[in-house]
Design a protein around this motif. Sequence first.
Motif, PDB file in Angstrom:
ATOM      1  N   ASN A  36      15.843  55.792  26.579  1.00 26.91           N
ATOM      2  CA  ASN A  36      17.124  55.203  26.195  1.00 26.91           C
ATOM      3  C   ASN A  36      17.735  54.347  27.297  1.00 26.91           C
ATOM      4  N   ASN A  37      16.964  54.089  28.363  1.00 28.37           N
ATOM      5  CA  ASN A  37      17.448  53.214  29.427  1.00 28.37           C
ATOM      6  C   ASN A  37      17.168  51.744  29.128  1.00 28.37           C
ATOM      7  N   THR A  38      16.405  51.492  28.092  1.00 28.74           N
ATOM      8  CA  THR A  38      16.015  50.122  27.756  1.00 28.74           C
ATOM      9  C   THR A  38      16.252  49.883  26.270  1.00 28.74           C
ATOM     10  N   LYS A  39      16.683  48.701  25.947  1.00 26.35           N
ATOM     11  CA  LYS A  39      16.840  48.314  24.546  1.00 26.35           C
ATOM     12  C   LYS A  39      16.486  46.838  24.417  1.00 26.35           C
ATOM     13  N   ASN A  40      15.728  46.522  23.384  1.00 29.12           N
ATOM     14  CA  ASN A  40      15.327  45.138  23.126  1.00 29.12           C
ATOM     15  C   ASN A  40      16.174  44.545  22.005  1.00 29.12           C
ATOM     16  N   PHE A  41      16.382  43.260  22.082  1.00 33.54           N
ATOM     17  CA  PHE A  41      17.035  42.558  20.976  1.00 33.54           C
ATOM     18  C   PHE A  41      16.484  41.144  20.916  1.00 33.54           C
ATOM     19  N   ALA A  42      16.755  40.472  19.830  1.00 31.89           N
ATOM     20  CA  ALA A  42      16.233  39.120  19.644  1.00 31.89           C
ATOM     21  C   ALA A  42      17.315  38.221  19.066  1.00 31.89           C
ATOM     22  N   VAL A  43      17.226  36.972  19.395  1.00 35.31           N
ATOM     23  CA  VAL A  43      18.154  35.949  18.900  1.00 35.31           C
ATOM     24  C   VAL A  43      17.323  34.751  18.451  1.00 35.31           C
ATOM     25  N   GLU A  44      17.641  34.216  17.280  1.00 39.01           N
ATOM     26  CA  GLU A  44      16.954  33.014  16.821  1.00 39.01           C
ATOM     27  C   GLU A  44      17.763  31.792  17.229  1.00 39.01           C
ATOM     28  N   VAL A  45      17.148  30.926  18.007  1.00 38.65           N
ATOM     29  CA  VAL A  45      17.804  29.706  18.466  1.00 38.65           C
ATOM     30  C   VAL A  45      17.507  28.590  17.472  1.00 38.65           C
ATOM     31  N   ILE A  46      18.567  27.995  16.970  1.00 37.48           N
ATOM     32  CA  ILE A  46      18.456  26.994  15.912  1.00 37.48           C
ATOM     33  C   ILE A  46      18.925  25.645  16.431  1.00 37.48           C
ATOM     34  N   ASP A  47      18.160  24.620  16.129  1.00 36.00           N
ATOM     35  CA  ASP A  47      18.590  23.256  16.442  1.00 36.00           C
ATOM     36  C   ASP A  47      19.272  22.698  15.201  1.00 36.00           C
ATOM     37  N   GLU A  48      20.573  22.876  15.135  1.00 33.84           N
ATOM     38  CA  GLU A  48      21.318  22.420  13.959  1.00 33.84           C
ATOM     39  C   GLU A  48      22.188  21.212  14.315  1.00 33.84           C
ATOM     40  N   LYS A  49      21.800  20.505  15.354  1.00 32.87           N
ATOM     41  CA  LYS A  49      22.548  19.331  15.765  1.00 32.87           C
ATOM     42  C   LYS A  49      22.400  18.256  14.695  1.00 32.87           C
ATOM     43  N   THR A  50      23.502  17.770  14.216  1.00 35.25           N
ATOM     44  CA  THR A  50      23.507  16.727  13.197  1.00 35.25           C
ATOM     45  C   THR A  50      24.012  15.439  13.823  1.00 35.25           C
ATOM     46  N   ASN A  51      23.188  14.402  13.729  1.00 35.07           N
ATOM     47  CA  ASN A  51      23.568  13.091  14.245  1.00 35.07           C
ATOM     48  C   ASN A  51      24.027  12.209  13.086  1.00 35.07           C
ATOM     49  N   VAL A  52      25.250  11.718  13.192  1.00 32.24           N
ATOM     50  CA  VAL A  52      25.842  10.886  12.147  1.00 32.24           C
ATOM     51  C   VAL A  52      26.092   9.495  12.721  1.00 32.24           C
ATOM     52  N   LEU A  53      25.699   8.479  11.986  1.00 29.41           N
ATOM     53  CA  LEU A  53      25.917   7.090  12.398  1.00 29.41           C
ATOM     54  C   LEU A  53      27.068   6.505  11.599  1.00 29.41           C
ATOM     55  N   LEU A  54      28.100   6.024  12.302  1.00 31.29           N
ATOM     56  CA  LEU A  54      29.215   5.313  11.675  1.00 31.29           C
ATOM     57  C   LEU A  54      28.933   3.819  11.829  1.00 31.29           C
ATOM     58  N   LEU A  55      28.590   3.186  10.721  1.00 35.00           N
ATOM     59  CA  LEU A  55      28.139   1.795  10.751  1.00 35.00           C
ATOM     60  C   LEU A  55      29.210   0.897  10.150  1.00 35.00           C
ATOM     61  N   SER A  56      29.610  -0.108  10.900  1.00 34.38           N
ATOM     62  CA  SER A  56      30.683  -0.982  10.428  1.00 34.38           C
ATOM     63  C   SER A  56      30.509  -2.366  11.033  1.00 34.38           C
ATOM     64  N   SER A  57      31.115  -3.360  10.379  1.00 35.39           N
ATOM     65  CA  SER A  57      31.148  -4.724  10.926  1.00 35.39           C
ATOM     66  C   SER A  57      32.555  -5.109  11.340  1.00 35.39           C
ATOM     67  N   ILE A  58      33.514  -4.180  11.200  1.00 38.03           N
ATOM     68  CA  ILE A  58      34.907  -4.440  11.548  1.00 38.03           C
ATOM     69  C   ILE A  58      35.421  -3.288  12.396  1.00 38.03           C
ATOM     70  N   LEU A  59      36.589  -3.487  12.999  1.00 38.78           N
ATOM     71  CA  LEU A  59      37.280  -2.424  13.707  1.00 38.78           C
ATOM     72  C   LEU A  59      38.388  -1.887  12.815  1.00 38.78           C
ATOM     73  N   HIS A  60      38.516  -0.551  12.798  1.00 39.41           N
ATOM     74  CA  HIS A  60      39.514   0.044  11.910  1.00 39.41           C
ATOM     75  C   HIS A  60      39.841   1.442  12.430  1.00 39.41           C
ATOM     76  N   PRO A  61      41.108   1.881  12.316  1.00 35.69           N
ATOM     77  CA  PRO A  61      41.460   3.251  12.759  1.00 35.69           C
ATOM     78  C   PRO A  61      40.686   4.345  12.042  1.00 35.69           C
ATOM     79  N   ASP A  62      40.191   4.071  10.837  1.00 31.14           N
ATOM     80  CA  ASP A  62      39.412   5.081  10.105  1.00 31.14           C
ATOM     81  C   ASP A  62      38.191   5.531  10.893  1.00 31.14           C
ATOM     82  N   LEU A  63      37.578   4.605  11.651  1.00 27.17           N
ATOM     83  CA  LEU A  63      36.351   4.945  12.368  1.00 27.17           C
ATOM     84  C   LEU A  63      36.608   6.028  13.411  1.00 27.17           C
TER      85      LEU A  63
END
Length: 673
Positions: free
Chosen positions: A279-306
């Motif tokens: 009982n001096n040792t205990k194992n555990f596991a964690v799943e590492v997920i690459d959930e990085k989402t890359n979003v491209l905001l594409l525009s030909s004008i400047l606007h506060p919405d961007l």
Amino acid sequence: MTVTNILFIILAAIIALALVLVQYYFTKKNKRSKHWILFSALRFITYFSVFLLLINPKFTNTSYTLEKPSLAIAVDNSSSINYLGEKENVLNLLNQLQQDEELTEAFSIETYSFGANFTNADSLSFSASQSNLHQAFSNLQQLYKNKTAPVVFISDGNQTYGQDFTYSAKQLKQPIFPVVVGDTTKYEDLKIGQLNANRYAFLNNKFPVEVFVNYSGNSAISRRFEIKQGNQTLYSETISFSSNKTSAVINATLPANSVGVKTYSVAIQPLENEKNIENNTKNFAVEVIDEKTNVLLLSSILHPDLGALKKSIEHNQQRTATIKNVEDDIDFGEYQLIVLYQPDENFARAYEQIERLGLNTLTVTGTKTNYQFLNRNQQVFTKQNTNQEEDYLASYNENYSSFQFEDIGFEDFPPLKDKFGDLSFSREVNPLLFQSIAGYDTETPLLATLENGSQRHGFLFGENAWQWRAKSFLEEESFNTYDEFFGKLIQYLASNKRRERLRLDYNSFYNSGEDIVLQAQYFDKNYEFDTRGKLNLTVKNKETDASQIFPFLLRNNQYEVDLSNLPAGDYTFTAKVEGEQLSKSGSFTIVDFEVEKQFLNANLSAFQQLSDEIYFPNQFEEIKQQLLQSPEFKPIQKSKQEVSPLIDWVYLLAIIVFCLSSEWFLRKYYGLI
């Protein structure tokens, strides 16, 4: 039978006799000295039997039985009995209880075993990986609710899951004879108690780990605590304990540097001559997920919405939004979602890349949108091209079904501005919000989504959504409410999950000893659940390359396969459907952790709450004498009365039929008819 019934029977016999005498003796034409006695007897029996049926007397029969009380023997079948070296002692005590002649004569003995489940004890293996004492007491209460049944409860008292068994034991309305199995001597011991860690972590982030370390003893000690991944030490510190400080809580943060299931070990340095170091040792596991989402905001004008869109998207740290001009050099393959802000003729190359790569999109239109270009380059909607502008308020659609979101006050938001014109759709879209013009709600979508095969598309018909975010901040004093709504929209649109005919539900890692069940759903070509499928799972151990095939079983409208007997290790698997070109593959890890090995002593203090008298496996005679001498456990004599009405006696009807038939045949034979 009552006195009244007896009087009625005597009266019936007299009346029957009188009728017979009148018919066969006093009537001269029927008087035949040679035959009248026989005919009179038959007629008397007939009359008397009929009168008995009319009176219908009832006969009472009383039987006596001797009912022995039950003796329930519940035996702990968990592997901790083995680890504590008490297997033989438990079997010897059980054999004595079951074979003793005096006990078998005085009691009806019934034996049960319990570990993860409570069952009849046909045999004992002491291999159960979990102990649920609460379930054992609850089941005993149900089995012997209305009976006299003392319970001999044989266990070490160490429970690994379930509710507190001392409470459920008090609900058992039966005398309990606790038999404590294991050493009750207190030794100095260090152990890893509870460990809290998330099952999942995101790539390049840090995740928290909380560990409770417990100490039993009176000395002042210091020991080194470590968290390792393989041979690499990720965290360490020295912890001090004493008779006054018997526990410590360690909070650490660990890095998630690569994708996959990562196994870690937590350890506290053992004491000198420590009896149990499992009982001096205990194992555990964690799943590492690459959930990085890359979003491209594409525009030909400047606007506060961007800027507002970028802020809302990056509210979730797992999302990155990049603003680029449509004329920049762009690698579209780096992005999971393309936001097309007010497309015009400069977006031609962008639409070509989106079509070629099958990318998901969110199209935002406004006063600078070139609808002639849009009508040519996408096939979802068309809009009349006018130079007139219109303000569109939002109306919440409570029937939207693609994902769940709440009304955050859309009807109070400022209007969006877009070009005026009729909007028509060539494909069915799912509106989140409808357009409201001058207080009139229309059925024209203001914000809508569409699934096209593996692609997902969203449409927001209006600019100045930055004002919605500002309005939400004024109401809530925080951007969270609006950003969480918009984040759900982005999460839905950025997903490329297709509808599949074979789906698997499983965890990336399990602890050894717990239930390991993989579930599957199989659909026919119309995407209706198919109960006729034959599914098999091939599991391969990565270290030994040994493979096993397990069939799926159909249960509750899903297929299941139980892998609880697999040893600890890393596994890959493939699920296949016989007769179909359908398969799914994956992997999982079984972490080596046996909770039953964590106990050093019997839980004497818990058993002392159950009864004033505690027994040990070598005290058979004491248990026997207590059972035999208690007056409440004596056999009970029970009587049973059965009341039988005469009308149910079929033989009486047979007698009547026999007498009448015999009389008729005899009279016919002697020529008296």
